[in-house]
Design a protein around this motif. Sequence first.
Motif, short mmCIF file in Angstrom:
data_model
loop_
_atom_site.label_atom_id
_atom_site.label_comp_id
_atom_site.label_asym_id
_atom_site.label_seq_id
_atom_site.Cartn_x
_atom_site.Cartn_y
_atom_site.Cartn_z
N SER A 227 63.32 45.54 -105.44
CA SER A 227 64.46 46.01 -104.65
C SER A 227 64.83 45.01 -103.56
O SER A 227 66.01 44.70 -103.34
CB SER A 227 64.11 47.37 -104.03
OG SER A 227 65.14 47.80 -103.16
N ASN A 228 63.79 44.47 -102.91
CA ASN A 228 64.04 43.50 -101.83
C ASN A 228 64.64 42.21 -102.36
O ASN A 228 65.46 41.56 -101.71
CB ASN A 228 62.74 43.22 -101.09
CG ASN A 228 62.97 42.41 -99.81
OD1 ASN A 228 63.93 42.65 -99.09
ND2 ASN A 228 62.10 41.46 -99.56
N SER A 229 64.22 41.83 -103.60
CA SER A 229 64.76 40.60 -104.19
C SER A 229 66.25 40.74 -104.50
O SER A 229 66.97 39.75 -104.61
CB SER A 229 63.99 40.26 -105.48
OG SER A 229 64.30 41.18 -106.52
N ILE A 230 66.69 41.99 -104.65
CA ILE A 230 68.11 42.24 -104.92
C ILE A 230 68.89 42.47 -103.63
O ILE A 230 69.94 41.86 -103.39
CB ILE A 230 68.27 43.45 -105.87
CG1 ILE A 230 67.62 43.14 -107.22
CG2 ILE A 230 69.74 43.81 -106.05
CD1 ILE A 230 67.52 44.34 -108.15
N ILE B 56 71.80 40.11 -100.80
CA ILE B 56 73.07 40.79 -100.52
C ILE B 56 73.23 41.02 -99.02
O ILE B 56 74.32 40.81 -98.44
CB ILE B 56 73.14 42.13 -101.29
CG1 ILE B 56 73.18 41.86 -102.81
CG2 ILE B 56 74.36 42.94 -100.87
CD1 ILE B 56 73.13 43.11 -103.65
N GLY B 57 72.16 41.45 -98.38
CA GLY B 57 72.20 41.66 -96.93
C GLY B 57 72.46 40.36 -96.18
O GLY B 57 73.22 40.34 -95.19
N GLU C 219 79.89 38.14 -91.99
CA GLU C 219 80.23 38.62 -90.64
C GLU C 219 80.26 37.48 -89.63
O GLU C 219 81.10 37.42 -88.74
CB GLU C 219 79.22 39.68 -90.22
CG GLU C 219 79.34 40.99 -90.99
CD GLU C 219 78.26 41.98 -90.61
OE1 GLU C 219 77.36 41.60 -89.82
OE2 GLU C 219 78.26 43.12 -91.13
N ALA C 220 79.31 36.53 -89.80
CA ALA C 220 79.27 35.38 -88.88
C ALA C 220 80.51 34.51 -89.07
O ALA C 220 81.13 34.05 -88.08
CB ALA C 220 78.00 34.58 -89.15
N ILE C 221 80.88 34.30 -90.33
CA ILE C 221 82.08 33.47 -90.58
C ILE C 221 83.33 34.17 -90.00
O ILE C 221 84.19 33.54 -89.41
CB ILE C 221 82.23 33.23 -92.09
CG1 ILE C 221 81.10 32.33 -92.59
CG2 ILE C 221 83.58 32.61 -92.40
CD1 ILE C 221 81.06 32.16 -94.11
#
Length: 243
Positions: free
Chosen positions: A218-221, A225-226, A233-235
């Motif tokens: 799950s974390n690898s997916i 994405i996060g 958001e930074a851009i």
Amino acid sequence: MNQWLLLLRGFSIETRMQGAIAMVLGLFALVGLVGFVGGTRIQSLNADFMEHSLHETSSVSVLRQHMARVRILEKQMVIDYEDGVAVLKHREAWMKEVDATKKALSSLLEGEEDEDNAIARESIQRLDTYVQRSAPTLNNIQNGGYDNARTADKMLAKAKDEVHVVEANVEKIAKIVEAEAKSTQQEFVDAMNLVMWAFVATVGLVIAVVVPLTLMNSNSITGPIGYAARVAEAIAGGDLTMP
């Protein structure tokens, strides 16, 4: 952890999900296999108990009943020594009980060879000897050849020696059968405990494998994405420094 995540990210999301499904199915198949093997073993022990131990326990009970009747009829023939007709009736019934006793002993010989078989065979031979040694005395009793019951009973002494051995053998067989039944029962309990702990260990293994790998998958997916969302958001905020 990072190395595992990098390894997982080397595969596509579809491949990772298919791998997760295959892993879960494989682990549940393992749980089913443990249950099947354990259930088969328990079923085998139960069948052995029902077909062997229970059968022999029942045979010993029947054997004791017939032996008791043999001795009762033997005494009755002595008591009625003055009545030849009554002695004849008792003798016929006595012979039937002797045959029934031998049949009960023969039933113990069924199945695989075990500890009580030799004792059962000896007892059958002893009963034959008992009948042979009793015959002359019983003939005399039936024909009124003795003055009193004590004399008739005394003449049966050698024959009684054989039946005393048979009675002792029956008790030996009873102890052997009881020990075998307890042993089978203990094997059944041990098998139940083994299956229970094997099942618990297998379920624990499933949990230990599935939970961490599911979380890592799950974390690898969701991790990339996060991160992509934060970069976006930074851009949007004018920050172009994030890789």
